[in-house]
Design a protein around this motif. Structure first.
Motif, PDB file in Angstrom:
ATOM      1  N   ASN A 212       4.777  -3.196   9.934  1.00 53.79           N
ATOM      2  CA  ASN A 212       6.043  -3.314   9.890  1.00 53.79           C
ATOM      3  C   ASN A 212       6.962  -2.187  11.082  1.00 53.79           C
ATOM      4  OD1 ASN A 212       5.523  -5.368   8.088  1.00 53.79           O
ATOM      5  ND2 ASN A 212       5.722  -3.613   6.461  1.00 53.79           N
ATOM      6  N   MET A 213       6.177  -1.363  11.815  1.00 53.47           N
ATOM      7  CA  MET A 213       6.571  -0.357  12.625  1.00 53.47           C
ATOM      8  C   MET A 213       7.959  -1.053  13.565  1.00 53.47           C
ATOM      9  SD  MET A 213       4.811   2.501  14.834  1.00 53.47           S
ATOM     10  CE  MET A 213       5.933   4.107  15.305  1.00 53.47           C
ATOM     11  N   ARG A 214       7.821  -2.173  14.106  1.00 52.15           N
ATOM     12  CA  ARG A 214       8.919  -2.734  14.975  1.00 52.15           C
ATOM     13  C   ARG A 214      10.085  -2.901  14.058  1.00 52.15           C
ATOM     14  NH1 ARG A 214       5.401  -6.509  13.842  1.00 52.15           N
ATOM     15  NH2 ARG A 214       6.284  -8.704  13.406  1.00 52.15           N
ATOM     16  N   HIS A 215      10.124  -3.173  12.762  1.00 48.23           N
ATOM     17  CA  HIS A 215      11.186  -3.497  11.956  1.00 48.23           C
ATOM     18  C   HIS A 215      11.826  -2.403  11.474  1.00 48.23           C
ATOM     19  CE1 HIS A 215       9.308  -7.639  12.181  1.00 48.23           C
ATOM     20  NE2 HIS A 215       8.456  -7.328  11.553  1.00 48.23           N
ATOM     21  N   TRP A 216      11.224  -1.218  11.315  1.00 47.20           N
ATOM     22  CA  TRP A 216      11.737  -0.046  10.676  1.00 47.20           C
ATOM     23  C   TRP A 216      13.233   0.585  11.329  1.00 47.20           C
ATOM     24  CZ3 TRP A 216       6.761   3.004  11.270  1.00 47.20           C
ATOM     25  CH2 TRP A 216       5.660   2.524  10.361  1.00 47.20           C
ATOM     26  N   ASP A 217      13.956   1.047  10.652  1.00 46.53           N
ATOM     27  CA  ASP A 217      15.246   1.824  11.062  1.00 46.53           C
ATOM     28  C   ASP A 217      14.746   3.209  11.820  1.00 46.53           C
ATOM     29  OD1 ASP A 217      17.763   1.417  11.296  1.00 46.53           O
ATOM     30  OD2 ASP A 217      18.212   2.282   9.228  1.00 46.53           O
ATOM     31  N   GLU A 218      15.814   3.721  12.728  1.00 38.17           N
ATOM     32  CA  GLU A 218      15.432   4.864  13.399  1.00 38.17           C
ATOM     33  C   GLU A 218      14.776   5.871  12.898  1.00 38.17           C
ATOM     34  OE1 GLU A 218      15.752   7.950  16.273  1.00 38.17           O
ATOM     35  OE2 GLU A 218      17.030   7.688  14.615  1.00 38.17           O
ATOM     36  N   PRO A 219      15.478   6.263  11.983  1.00 37.83           N
ATOM     37  CA  PRO A 219      15.015   7.605  11.232  1.00 37.83           C
ATOM     38  C   PRO A 219      13.312   7.744  10.865  1.00 37.83           C
ATOM     39  CG  PRO A 219      16.948   7.080  10.311  1.00 37.83           C
ATOM     40  CD  PRO A 219      16.515   6.027  11.233  1.00 37.83           C
ATOM     41  N   VAL A 220      12.998   6.338  10.524  1.00 36.31           N
ATOM     42  CA  VAL A 220      11.406   6.167  10.074  1.00 36.31           C
ATOM     43  C   VAL A 220      10.790   6.321  11.270  1.00 36.31           C
ATOM     44  CG1 VAL A 220      10.060   4.643   8.575  1.00 36.31           C
ATOM     45  CG2 VAL A 220      12.266   5.074   7.844  1.00 36.31           C
ATOM     46  N   GLN A 221      11.006   5.603  12.220  1.00 34.49           N
ATOM     47  CA  GLN A 221      10.366   5.350  13.459  1.00 34.49           C
ATOM     48  C   GLN A 221       9.910   6.721  14.180  1.00 34.49           C
ATOM     49  OE1 GLN A 221       9.966   2.682  15.504  1.00 34.49           O
ATOM     50  NE2 GLN A 221      10.988   0.968  14.790  1.00 34.49           N
ATOM     51  N   MET A 262       5.253   6.006   2.021  1.00 31.62           N
ATOM     52  CA  MET A 262       6.922   5.410   2.394  1.00 31.62           C
ATOM     53  C   MET A 262       6.531   3.993   2.442  1.00 31.62           C
ATOM     54  SD  MET A 262       7.545   7.554   5.935  1.00 31.62           S
ATOM     55  CE  MET A 262       9.203   8.171   5.899  1.00 31.62           C
ATOM     56  N   TYR A 263       7.724   3.418   1.844  1.00 32.63           N
ATOM     57  CA  TYR A 263       7.796   1.755   2.019  1.00 32.63           C
ATOM     58  C   TYR A 263       9.471   1.827   2.466  1.00 32.63           C
ATOM     59  CZ  TYR A 263       6.226  -2.805   2.429  1.00 32.63           C
ATOM     60  OH  TYR A 263       5.850  -4.140   2.987  1.00 32.63           O
ATOM     61  N   PRO A 264       9.809   2.050   3.553  1.00 31.90           N
ATOM     62  CA  PRO A 264      11.245   1.973   3.857  1.00 31.90           C
ATOM     63  C   PRO A 264      11.794   0.620   3.992  1.00 31.90           C
ATOM     64  CG  PRO A 264       9.820   2.039   5.797  1.00 31.90           C
ATOM     65  CD  PRO A 264       8.967   2.032   4.486  1.00 31.90           C
ATOM     66  N   TRP A 265      13.406   0.396   4.086  1.00 35.80           N
ATOM     67  CA  TRP A 265      14.222  -0.758   4.272  1.00 35.80           C
ATOM     68  C   TRP A 265      13.443  -1.225   5.928  1.00 35.80           C
ATOM     69  CZ3 TRP A 265      16.918  -1.513   8.719  1.00 35.80           C
ATOM     70  CH2 TRP A 265      17.454  -2.651   8.824  1.00 35.80           C
ATOM     71  N   ASP A 266      13.397  -2.446   5.932  1.00 35.62           N
ATOM     72  CA  ASP A 266      13.111  -2.918   7.415  1.00 35.62           C
ATOM     73  C   ASP A 266      13.906  -4.338   7.723  1.00 35.62           C
ATOM     74  OD1 ASP A 266      11.310  -5.182   6.828  1.00 35.62           O
ATOM     75  OD2 ASP A 266       9.860  -3.798   6.104  1.00 35.62           O
ATOM     76  N   LYS A 267      13.854  -4.585   8.733  1.00 33.34           N
ATOM     77  CA  LYS A 267      14.677  -5.499   9.074  1.00 33.34           C
ATOM     78  C   LYS A 267      14.269  -6.955   8.887  1.00 33.34           C
ATOM     79  CE  LYS A 267      16.130  -2.908  13.579  1.00 33.34           C
ATOM     80  NZ  LYS A 267      14.856  -2.441  14.184  1.00 33.34           N
ATOM     81  N   ARG A 268      13.175  -7.182   8.362  1.00 33.00           N
ATOM     82  CA  ARG A 268      12.599  -8.690   8.045  1.00 33.00           C
ATOM     83  C   ARG A 268      13.433  -9.119   6.930  1.00 33.00           C
ATOM     84  NH1 ARG A 268       6.856  -7.189   5.801  1.00 33.00           N
ATOM     85  NH2 ARG A 268       8.068  -5.508   5.087  1.00 33.00           N
ATOM     86  N   GLU A 269      13.959  -8.324   6.025  1.00 34.25           N
ATOM     87  CA  GLU A 269      14.769  -8.747   5.096  1.00 34.25           C
ATOM     88  C   GLU A 269      15.968  -7.963   4.894  1.00 34.25           C
ATOM     89  OE1 GLU A 269      12.944 -11.298   1.740  1.00 34.25           O
ATOM     90  OE2 GLU A 269      11.882  -9.375   1.855  1.00 34.25           O
ATOM     91  N   PRO A 270      17.043  -7.992   6.093  1.00 35.96           N
ATOM     92  CA  PRO A 270      18.241  -7.060   6.078  1.00 35.96           C
ATOM     93  C   PRO A 270      18.972  -6.817   4.806  1.00 35.96           C
ATOM     94  CG  PRO A 270      18.636  -8.491   7.340  1.00 35.96           C
ATOM     95  CD  PRO A 270      17.084  -9.061   7.047  1.00 35.96           C
TER      96      PRO A 270
END
Ligand code: AHG
Ligand code: MN
Ligand code: MN
Length: 336
Positions: A212-221, A262-270
């Motif tokens: 899911n890396m490409r979908h994460w927010d900047e801080p998690v990246q 970590m299971y962070p928020w991601d852009k798949r389901e904003p």
């Protein structure tokens, strides 16, 4: 061996230590443990017990239910509804709360659970688990409803999980540290195998679904990128990665040797704050982790301080070894 301490004895002692837990809560935890034992037997039978595969139904989260999701849910409900210690239950697999039927006496506790965590691992014989959280009914409450469950995680009175792996291990806190119990199949009882579990503050191991890396927010990246750079990067050390895809099994590894999950928020389901559920996944795990000296946040605030607004609410999760969780959290903006 007479020196073995069973779960029952541990709980009786917790009850006696300055009334640390009331008798009703002790009974409740014994019943949950008994249900986990029975789920463990079903898991162990696998194909022989006809428990593998899909149930061809969907839960409230829109996820396809496995047969074992439904079996585990029923086992927990049936074990807990008649004992007189509960007012109601809530589960990942049920849209609404389950109020104890009128034919049974009602108690003052609320039980929430993820009956079968790691459903994608059931059919492939990889560790799965059960997660549970216990709250007290708000005082002066005349009838139980969903609103009674919406308490922040810091108000839990007991929390735990049971991992069904090569061994079946029950991990529990009642606010006095974390204890681990291993199921002795010959005796049919959980035996205390570790007390005062402590998670190392530092780690070189992270757990995240990298696909899911490409979908994460900047801080998690940023955090994961820095780990990936290893010795030559800003962290100055090499990291290892593990992802079992059963939160119970990933958290159990962290309980045993440290790490960050970590299971962070991601852009798949904003519109959803994350994948994991606050009330019966993140809260109990966060309390266990804190009780073992670790930390748990959603990137912006302590998970246990989040005021829930819905039973099946989702949340971003960063938990595990304290220093890593604090570093990853510091890359996010704090909640004001
Ligand atoms: P559940 O089986 O109860 O729905 O929970 C599965 C959760 C959690 O256990 C795990 O950490 C995560 O889903 C795995 O998700 P991915 O398949 O997206 O990696
Ligand atoms: Mn789960
Ligand atoms: Mn589940």
């Amino acid at each position: 061996m007479s020196s073995k301490i069973s779960l029952s004895r541990y709980l009786v002692e917790q009850q006696r230590v300055a009334g640390h837990i009331p008798a009703e809560l002790r009974l409740l935890l014994e019943v949950v443990a008994r249900a986990c034992k029975s789920i463990s037997h079903a898991v162990n039978k696998g194909a022989l017990g006809g428990v593998l595969g899909s149930a061809e139904s969907e839960n409230v989260q829109g996820e396809v239910q496995k047969k074992l999701d439904i079996i585990a849910n029923e086992v927990l409900i049936e074990a807990n509804e008649w004992g007189g210690h509960l007012a109601a239950m809530a589960s990942e697999e049920m849209e609404a709360i389950y109020v104890v039927p009128n034919r049974y006496p009602k108690g003052e506790y609320l039980l929430m659970f993820d009956p079968l965590d790691g459903s994608s691992n059931i059919d492939v014989n990889v560790s799965i688990g059960t997660i549970f959280s216990v709250l007290r009914m708000p005082e002066d409450d005349r009838g139980v409803d969903e609103g009674d469950f919406l308490q922040p995680g810091r108000q839990q009175v007991a929390a735990g999980y049971c991992v069904y792996g090569p061994q079946t291990t029950l991990v529990l806190t009642v606010g006095d540290g974390v204890a681990m119990f291993t199921l002795d199949r010959e005796q049919g009882s959980f035996v205390l195998t570790q007390e005062n579990v402590r998670i190392p503050e530092d780690t070189r191991e992270f757990a995240i679904n990298m696909s899911n890396m490409r979908h994460w927010d900047e801080p998690v990246q940023r955090y994961i990128n820095e780990c990936l750079q290893g010795k030559d990067g800003p962290r100055g050390k090499d990291f290892n990665m593990r992802w079992i895809a059963s939160m119970v099994a990933d958290v159990h590894r962290i309980m045993t040797r440290g790490g960050v999950f970590m299971y962070p928020w991601d852009k798949r389901e904003p519109n959803k704050p994350g994948k994991l559920r606050l009330m019966y996944e993140a809260n109990p795990m966060a309390w266990l982790i804190e009780q073992a000296g670790g930390a748990a946040t959603n990137g912006h605030q302590r998970i246990l301080d989040i005021q829930p607004s819905a039973l099946h609410e989702r949340v971003s999760v960063i938990l595990g070894s304290k220093n890593e969780v604090e570093l990853a959290t510091s890359y996010h903006t704090p909640k004001v």
